[in-house]
Design an enzyme around this catalytic site. Structure first.
Site, PDB file in Angstrom:
ATOM      1  N   ASP A 107       7.760   2.314  -7.632  1.00 38.11           N
ATOM      2  CA  ASP A 107       8.939   1.712  -6.984  1.00 38.11           C
ATOM      3  C   ASP A 107       8.628   0.288  -6.535  1.00 38.11           C
ATOM      4  O   ASP A 107       9.447  -0.621  -6.682  1.00 38.11           O
ATOM      5  CB  ASP A 107       9.343   2.530  -5.753  1.00 38.11           C
ATOM      6  CG  ASP A 107      10.229   3.716  -6.091  1.00 38.11           C
ATOM      7  OD1 ASP A 107      10.935   3.669  -7.113  1.00 38.11           O
ATOM      8  OD2 ASP A 107      10.217   4.690  -5.321  1.00 38.11           O
ATOM      9  N   ILE A 108       7.452   0.126  -5.956  1.00 43.60           N
ATOM     10  CA  ILE A 108       7.062  -1.194  -5.448  1.00 43.60           C
ATOM     11  C   ILE A 108       6.940  -2.187  -6.606  1.00 43.60           C
ATOM     12  O   ILE A 108       7.454  -3.314  -6.538  1.00 43.60           O
ATOM     13  CB  ILE A 108       5.745  -1.076  -4.652  1.00 43.60           C
ATOM     14  CG1 ILE A 108       5.974  -0.257  -3.372  1.00 43.60           C
ATOM     15  CG2 ILE A 108       5.173  -2.455  -4.335  1.00 43.60           C
ATOM     16  CD1 ILE A 108       4.690   0.175  -2.671  1.00 43.60           C
TER      17      ILE A 108
END
Lengths: 409, 409
Positions: free
Chosen positions: B166-167
């Site tokens: 996600d990051i």
């Protein structure tokens, strides 16, 4: 694949390992001309494992991180070599004047280069903000994550293997450089950008709410093994000894899972017994062990293929566990069927599946990814194109050992 | 902290969870006006744990990811509500026309919006490229990493806790949006950007050389617990039951470690006995267990404070393991002594340590980070500023329940 979104941009990269090289790769994937400058014979990451067999086997790690860049080999210990790199960074023209580095050497300091080109954009990735050394692993240890990964604890921490903080730093660096370029195009001013790996990690603790959780609630994230925090999700084993990860974060994902496994009555019975409402993700999380015990037999009774079919049919959010070899063998997302991948022929390595950017830009033709160059492949052309040196001048630099071309094949 | 590097930019964000909100946060930290649009009452991430105590306790997760944005609350199920969001995205002016989303709903499809504003830039983050659902955990399982994390295996995988994919997706999205903005300012054309979480993960396998390792060498990354791959590094326990992570990747880092621990003779003896040269990182890696056994007693014989002092004095690359609470208590990098952090007073939560961007821009004044808004705090001002609606028109939308303001305190 590469998309020419950024427009004319030349970035000089003096780097090693992951953070700066991945930032340079990201810029190259959007059309920047990224010139990686290395010590003759290679920098400290040039032989990093995994490597092709043999004493001179090329590093697959280096080749992965330096796709599509130009390579210049220079004797960086000599003043003349350093002068050449400074000249490359500060060469005139709107496309140039951008330095990306995680080496942090005084002769590439922003002020020294900005004295030669006032609108310089430099981006320096450091370990700690005070300039002291740190790498992904030694920053990660202090974030709290190893103490809650894999059921670990502070006394038995579990390190991540994915260099997640390097990756986060790399993409932020690429973002910051393009943002600074945007300002330079608008206002004509350069920028000195610095980013510490430790700040990348600790700021993320704030962004994810983990820092406020510790400060305000006096709570630590619990160590819950493969359970997903705050909702329901875990790995399950199938009858034929494979494992799958299942996530039920939203209420739709939860309904799909219960339906796929045909466990509506059992789940409702548990909710009633415990006085909980599993439509609320936090209440699923509170009952995670009891819920997992309800689901385990369903997975354990079925081979992987049947599990996969049932979960897909109900649109459950799930994924198989795979090794990288298995992913190559059986996952179409990691194959030429996915346009993000292409076959690339890397000198000294051969043909292999290789990825471009994960970003897809509609209606824009993709350009093929160039392989990672041999060290020094572009020394002569860069000295000629960017610095305007004559063939004779370049030849003299070779003769004096200030620069080098690629190894003889 | 926030830096106004990007210039006038208004981004409408329709999002949930991490990837798109973190991308929006990143843009806001560089000066963009990010308007997060949510369903009245909040989207599916609005109550995600950790939360402040009590039934209406605010989500610290949501508050962390939405700092410095403006919040508009709209009934997204009604055509009039959707029309308002479409109008916000496509409102005229060079600063507007940017949509960031990971919701993927047909009424926010690029083509529909581009019919109203041709130079639209949209960035859609998906699970899988075919539009099927996937989250960080269900993508990660297929990358091979859980099978080699924490000494795990395919049958006993270890999930990461940090949402690393996600990051990575978030920062790539922010990068791609600014790159597309750069092109739009140059050529006047918009861009439809799509990025799948699975592509983010699988492309990384290529960039880090892991994919070529499996394809060309027929090798998998081994499962080696807390050892660092390809060089020397591991965690060690101290006499007072703390642990530290030590990394010796470069030859300088290795020399520093050997010197700090006073083990030059023992290390040389081992090298001679095994016929290895530990100046070569790959040979340190090959002897990692024997080397670790040499170092263990040194750490075990000393309390943490003495270990820290000796390692720092020799400039060893190392870091302590800490919980988040310990980091808050004892690490100046996670405190107001670090300008990346500041005190922020978030409505409904109170004052807490909060981070801006990890990027430091020299000579540019930092602006304070605004807290995450209450849901709907900016509904009226955005409808007025961006769409030019009169107070009467906004009042009518409230009366009909199409929009909502913040909850009454």
């Amino acid at each position: 694949m590469t998309y020419p979104l950024i427009g004319p941009l030349r970035v000089v990269e003096s780097s090693a390992f992951i953070a700066a090289p991945l930032a340079g790769l990201t810029l190259a994937q959007f059309g920047a001309d990224v010139i990686r400058v290395d010590m003759i014979g290679g920098g400290i990451d040039h032989q990093r494992m995994p490597r092709m067999p043999g004493p001179d086997g090329r590093s697959l790690y280096w080749a992965g991180l330096n796709k599509g860049k130009r390579s210049v080999a220079v004797d960086l210990r000599r003043p003349e070599g350093r002068e050449l790199v400074q000249a490359l960074v500060t060469a005139p023209g709107p496309a140039g004047g951008v330095l990306l580095t995680n080496i942090g050497t005084p002769w590439l300091a922003h002020d020294r280069l900005a004295a030669r080109r006032a609108d310089l954009i430099s981006c320096t990735i450091q370990g700690n903000p005070d300039g002291s050394t740190a790498v992904d692993y030694t920053v990660n240890s202090a974030t709290g994550y190893p103490a809650v990964t894999g059921g670990g604890s502070l006394q038995r921490p579990v390190n991540h293997v994915l260099p997640a903080w390097d990756i986060a730093a790399a993409y932020q660096a690429a973002f910051a450089i393009v943002a600074a370029l945007n300002r330079r195009q608008r206002d004509g001013v350069g920028a000195e950008l610095r980013m510490a790996l430790s700040d990348v990690a600790f700021t993320m603790l704030s962004h994810l709410g983990v820092l406020a959780e510790a400060e305000l609630l006096h709570e630590e994230r619990p160590s819950i093994g493969n359970h997903l925090y705050g909702a329901f999700g875990r790995d399950f084993g199938t009858a034929d000894d494979r494992r799958v990860m299942v996530a039920a974060i939203s209420v739709n994902q939860w309904s799909a899972l219960v339906q796929a496994c045909g466990l509506a009555a059992e789940v409702q019975g548990l909710a009633t017994a415990l006085g909980l409402d599993f439509a609320d993700e936090a209440q699923r999380y509170a009952a995670r062990d009891a819920l997992a015990a309800l689901f385990e037999p369903w997975f354990a009774a079925r081979p992987y293929a049947e599990v996969a079919q049932a979960l897909d049919a109900a649109r459950v959010c799930w994924g198989p566990y795979r090794s990288v070899r298995q992913a190559l063998d059986e996952d179409p997302r990691v194959s030429l069927a996915n346009p993000v991948f292409e076959q690339v022929d890397t000198p000294g390595i051969g043909r292999h599946l290789s990825a471009g950017t994960a970003v897809r830009v509609a209606d824009l033709p993709r350009q093929a990814t160039a392989p990672a160059p041999r060290l020094g492949t572009h020394t002569d052309e860069v000295l000629h194109d960017v610095l305007g040196l004559s063939a004779a001048a370049v030849g003299e630099l070779h003769d004096r050992g200030v620069v080098a071309g690629p190894p003889q094949e």
